[in-house]
Design a protein around this motif. Structure first.
Motif: not given
Length: 501
Positions: A450-451, A496-499, A475-476, A483-486
């Motif tokens: 991500g940026s 965010l770019a997620l594969g 980066t965090k 699943q995604v946490h930030f």
């Protein structure tokens, strides 16, 4: 913790790249000094176009550029801007600041700029003070490949091959500076003028745009739709392809709009609340359009949007030059998320304006160039271009000062041509960080990068400090059980770019 529900298996629509379009007008220092400096300038240029500005715009993948206005369009006579520069007419730009317009930037120069940018062309035609013949001949001059007076004139002026005109607006703000017309009168004029905006290239049909409303003037939309659809052949869907909408975010009144850099927390939330009104405008105008355009063929074209403040102290007030802070970055993120979410009806949007005017993405001063926070938001959002909108929803809460309340978060998600999920999220809070849990339906997240753009609410870039606000790696991000946490910091915009599997 705010839960962000995302279902990659439900595609809601196609996000046309033109939703991230831009607008350039003969106003202040947008064209001259901003985009165009002339071939003799000591500022590095290619055929008169600033190399630094062109390269910066190419980086954000500028998809389409609107020109020559704005209010200027309905007093622009295109033949004044062709032929040898030394013989072109000089005039006073009475609309904007009283500067001298020498017409050194005309049709050939605009088309050259778009070729350098690799973007589509959007021409605004003069219905207010021009004639049907003038508009018809301009289209012929630009696009006809054959034996005709205008094609011959184009060749005489150094261009044998025709250009492509992707979008053509028949007039601009004809409810105001474009002629102070009634919607019924404009609707009939539109029907007449558009008849002669012919697509001379069978494989390159010109997308015709009618002048739409100013903000919540729903009577204008009603009148124009009713007039253009009366006795219209159904297959022509009202003789138009799109209807424009103009809406500016003005924190104060039109007489005292407010400062671009000196504002308090209440003004911050007032600005964001007024920006969120864009969603209501789209829905209400769409509802009126649907009564006539039952097949939903007419697009909404939001070809002027952005913040409008009082001009910077010490500058020509007619030049509309203003600074650009993190508040503007949040305004851009809110609007772009709204456009994405409404991509089935909103086909194009053009921020006002690209360089040195209003909510510009670039500022210039002599040979110097500054990228604004708004520029960086477009850099984050470029991954949505030509992607598929994905069903998504995030839990929010109301925040603000007094009656100026807004949701704390705004988002949109797409499936890109690269096969990745692209998530954009903005935190509208000035000081609160929010933990986010991304929940994906029947989808495993394999990778995440991500940026982020973040700062204090008044932070902005200057010619002395060009990178106070800039993109940084984000980066965090934790992937837990697919699943995604930030956490999203206050006053920030994240991509965010997620594969995915």
């Amino acid at each position: 913790m705010a839960k962000w529900y995302i279902n990659p298996h439900i595609k809601k629509g196609h996000i046309h790249k033109e939703l991230q379009g831009h607008f350039s007008e003969h106003l202040g220092r947008c064209i001259y000094e901003g985009l165009y400096v002339g071939e003799e300038s000591p500022i590095p240029n290619k055929k008169g176009m600033r190399i630094d500005v062109v390269e910066a715009l190419k980086n954000i993948q500028i998809p389409v550029l609107r020109w020559p206005g704005g209010c200027f369009a309905d007093e622009y006579h295109w033949k004044d801007g062709i032929g040898p520069k030394e013989t072109r007419k000089k005039m006073i730009n009475t609309h904007w600041g009283g500067g001298v317009e020498d017409n050194s930037f005309g049709t050939h120069e605009f088309m050259e700029l778009c070729e350098q940018l690799g973007c589509k062309t959007y021409i605004s035609g003069n219905l207010g003070s021009g004639t049907v013949q003038e508009m018809s001949e301009w289209v012929e001059y630009m696009t006809f490949d054959g034996l005709s007076p205008m094609a011959a004139l184009r060749t005489e002026n150094g261009r044998k091959k025709p250009w492509r005109v992707d979008y053509f607006g028949i007039g601009n703000e004809n409810w105001g500076c474009g002629g102070n017309m009634t919607p019924e009168y404009y609707g009939n004029e539109y029907r007449r003028y558009q008849t002669y905006v012919r697509s001379y290239q069978p494989d390159k049909t010109i997308f015709k745009i009618a002048c739409g409303a100013n903000g919540d003037d729903y009577a204008w939309t009603e009148g124009v739709m009713k007039t253009t659809y009366t006795n219209a052949q159904k297959q022509l869907h009202g003789f138009m392809d799109g209807l424009s909408l103009h809406y500016y975010t003005v924190p104060g009144t039109w007489e005292h709009k407010g400062s671009a850099t000196l504002f308090d927390e209440k003004e911050w939330y007032t600005t964001l609340k007024k920006t969120l009104y864009m969603e209501t405008l789209i829905k209400c105008h769409e509802e009126i359009m649907n009564q006539y355009d039952t097949e939903h063929k007419n697009a909404i074209i939001i070809d002027e949007w952005g913040t409008w403040y009082d001009p910077e102290p010490g500058t020509n007030p007619g030049f509309l030059y203003q600074q650009n802070t993190m508040r503007d970055a949040l305004v851009a993120a809110i609007n772009l998320n709204i456009f994405n979410k409404n991509c089935n009806r909103v086909r194009m949007a053009n921020i006002a304006q690209v360089v040195n005017v209003l909510q510009a993405v670039i500022l210039t001063e002599g040979k110097e160039m500054v990228l604004t926070p708004t520029y960086h938001v477009f850099d984050l959002y470029k991954y949505h271009q030509e992607a598929e909108l994905i069903e998504s929803h995030i839990e929010t809460k109301e925040i603000g000062v007094g009656e100026e309340q807004v949701p704390n978060l705004t988002e949109s998600v797409s499936l890109g041509q690269d096969g990745k999920l692209h998530l954009t999220l903005a935190n509208l809070s000035i000081e609160e960080t929010y933990p986010i849990e991304g929940l994906f339906t029947d989808t495993q997240i394999l990778s995440a990068e991500g940026s982020i753009l973040k700062g204090n609410m008044r932070d902005h870039n200057t010619f002395e400090e060009k990178e106070k606000v800039k993109l940084e790696p984000f980066t965090k991000i934790k992937i837990v059980d697919g699943q995604v946490h930030f956490e999203i910091p206050p006053c920030s915009v994240v991509h965010l770019a997620l594969g995915i599997d």
